[in-house]
Design an enzyme around this catalytic site. Sequence first.
Site, mmCIF file in Angstrom:
data_model
loop_
_atom_site.group_PDB
_atom_site.id
_atom_site.type_symbol
_atom_site.label_atom_id
_atom_site.label_comp_id
_atom_site.label_asym_id
_atom_site.label_seq_id
_atom_site.Cartn_x
_atom_site.Cartn_y
_atom_site.Cartn_z
ATOM 1 N N PRO A 1 22.033 1.655 17.609
ATOM 2 C CA PRO A 1 22.834 2.972 19.259
ATOM 3 C C PRO A 1 24.368 2.380 19.073
ATOM 4 O O PRO A 1 25.335 3.090 19.481
ATOM 5 C CB PRO A 1 22.565 2.176 20.576
ATOM 6 C CG PRO A 1 21.059 1.088 19.412
ATOM 7 C CD PRO A 1 21.521 0.520 17.652
ATOM 8 N N TRP B 1 18.157 6.623 15.859
ATOM 9 C CA TRP B 1 17.138 7.919 14.084
ATOM 10 C C TRP B 1 16.801 7.830 12.628
ATOM 11 O O TRP B 1 16.880 8.146 12.511
ATOM 12 C CB TRP B 1 18.749 8.414 14.403
ATOM 13 C CG TRP B 1 19.695 8.631 15.787
ATOM 14 C CD1 TRP B 1 21.015 7.951 15.926
ATOM 15 C CD2 TRP B 1 19.576 8.845 16.850
ATOM 16 N NE1 TRP B 1 21.470 8.358 16.506
ATOM 17 C CE2 TRP B 1 20.600 9.546 17.314
ATOM 18 C CE3 TRP B 1 18.323 10.047 16.859
ATOM 19 C CZ2 TRP B 1 21.057 9.654 18.717
ATOM 20 C CZ3 TRP B 1 18.322 10.827 18.195
ATOM 21 C CH2 TRP B 1 20.083 10.496 19.375
ATOM 22 N N GLN C 1 22.001 37.092 16.095
ATOM 23 C CA GLN C 1 23.040 38.011 16.623
ATOM 24 C C GLN C 1 22.931 39.514 16.320
ATOM 25 O O GLN C 1 22.949 40.474 17.110
ATOM 26 C CB GLN C 1 24.478 37.660 16.087
ATOM 27 C CG GLN C 1 25.672 39.238 17.004
ATOM 28 C CD GLN C 1 25.532 38.628 18.590
ATOM 29 O OE1 GLN C 1 25.221 36.873 19.565
ATOM 30 N NE2 GLN C 1 26.342 39.275 19.339
ATOM 31 N N GLU D 1 22.941 12.369 8.254
ATOM 32 C CA GLU D 1 23.468 12.048 7.201
ATOM 33 C C GLU D 1 25.312 11.879 6.722
ATOM 34 O O GLU D 1 26.199 12.306 5.650
ATOM 35 C CB GLU D 1 22.605 12.728 5.839
ATOM 36 C CG GLU D 1 21.270 11.975 5.966
ATOM 37 C CD GLU D 1 20.874 11.983 4.407
ATOM 38 O OE1 GLU D 1 21.292 11.809 3.001
ATOM 39 O OE2 GLU D 1 20.035 12.685 4.030
ATOM 40 N N GLY D 2 25.356 11.800 7.235
ATOM 41 C CA GLY D 2 26.960 12.135 7.745
ATOM 42 C C GLY D 2 27.105 13.442 8.318
ATOM 43 O O GLY D 2 27.310 14.750 8.016
ATOM 44 N N ALA E 1 26.338 1.917 16.207
ATOM 45 C CA ALA E 1 26.840 2.274 14.365
ATOM 46 C C ALA E 1 26.012 3.071 14.398
ATOM 47 O O ALA E 1 24.468 2.756 13.361
ATOM 48 C CB ALA E 1 26.218 0.674 14.079
ATOM 49 N N THR F 1 34.303 12.034 -8.164
ATOM 50 C CA THR F 1 36.152 12.486 -8.495
ATOM 51 C C THR F 1 35.952 12.648 -6.893
ATOM 52 O O THR F 1 37.550 11.822 -6.582
ATOM 53 C CB THR F 1 36.412 12.643 -9.881
ATOM 54 O OG1 THR F 1 36.202 13.523 -10.050
ATOM 55 C CG2 THR F 1 35.532 11.469 -11.087
#
Length: 408
Positions: free
Chosen positions: A132, A162, A361, A388-389, A134, A337
């Site tokens: 919640p 989640w 649309q 996932e970010g 973090a 990298t």
Amino acid sequence: MGDFTLELNEDQKALRDWIHGFAADVMRPAAAEWDEREETPWPVIQEAAKIGLYSMDFYAQAFFDPTGLGIPVAMEELFWGDAGIGLSIVGTTLAAVGVLANGTEEQIGTWVPQMFGTADDVKVAAFCSSEPDAGSDVSAMRTRAVYDEAKDEWVLNGTKTWATNGGIANVHVVVAVVDPALGSRGQASFVIPPATKGLSQGQKFMKHGIRASHTAEVVLEDVTIPGSCLLGGKEKLDDRLARAREKQKAGGERSKNAAMATFEASRPAVGAQAVGIARAAYEVALEYAKTRVQFGRPIIDNQGIAFALADMRTRIDAARLLVWRASWMAAAGRPFTAAEGSMSKLYAGETAKWVTASAMQILGGNGYTREYPVERMHRDSAIYTIFEGTSEIQRLVIARAISGTPIR
């Protein structure tokens, strides 16, 4: 001329066509029903298991494709079929990746098969990282794992949120703090075996999209597990924590934590899912534009529509190429990298949202109704700039990689 090619080989084409057939014949006809029900589509998962699509062997075969393209090809076709059902079928793999990324060979052999079950008795697994307080800030994680050396046991307490398949999973993989003083470096991953006391499902989330995929809180109350359930083992953990403490004293760079190792490995695959959703919406919009007649001609004859479709196809192909590059790099052992994995997830997720909105649309009022699938696809796509970010976190990761500075 060299041997460079972007052409799929015959095995990859066969894989693509096989999954496409399942997606078209089984997933798509069931998509609207399970989206409305907001329940795990167990019958569809079982059908996937019967043909070998939902199994450890299938994902292992796809994962070990030497080109790296087995998983992205499979993900794109499944999510072309339907994102909610697709996530129910592949959600287990995130937990499996958590074990593969952090576990020993014995742990992989023990736990991954139990995550899938059998064709007659299918199971699912859950990867539990977010809390919640973090989400993107993994250093704020509070779930604790305390080691009892005398009993060689770990005791876990906390609440995860989640979690795909959270609470209904046969096996849960949980990231927890073992040394709070080290922040995100003091975390480890644990396997919670089936029917372990103290683990329960909290709130089930009713979501905007991917509604056929079960998402819930997981509550851990004095969950006691054997020492063997620490992924990687105690010796490896102790060594990693010792190095982290030395770096902390020296002010050195941060080492990777258990959650980030899992997400880094899975980002190109998530990008491939987004490509599948975008491609599905584009195909609906293209066919609609060819057949929808206004003012005496198909609407695709208008530049405004034709140019939008051209941009949609261009972005989809660009997203796929980023996903394939990152997947190939991972398989070839090339380091990210410039955060190429994050690039693929970022661009594919943003593309899916934009393409599905553009498809709505083009369909006009029809696109806004549930009579056409682009409305569902648009709802499903929204999560791909969040989970996932988030897109913002992906940009942060990329910026740090290309600049070499700790941008915040």
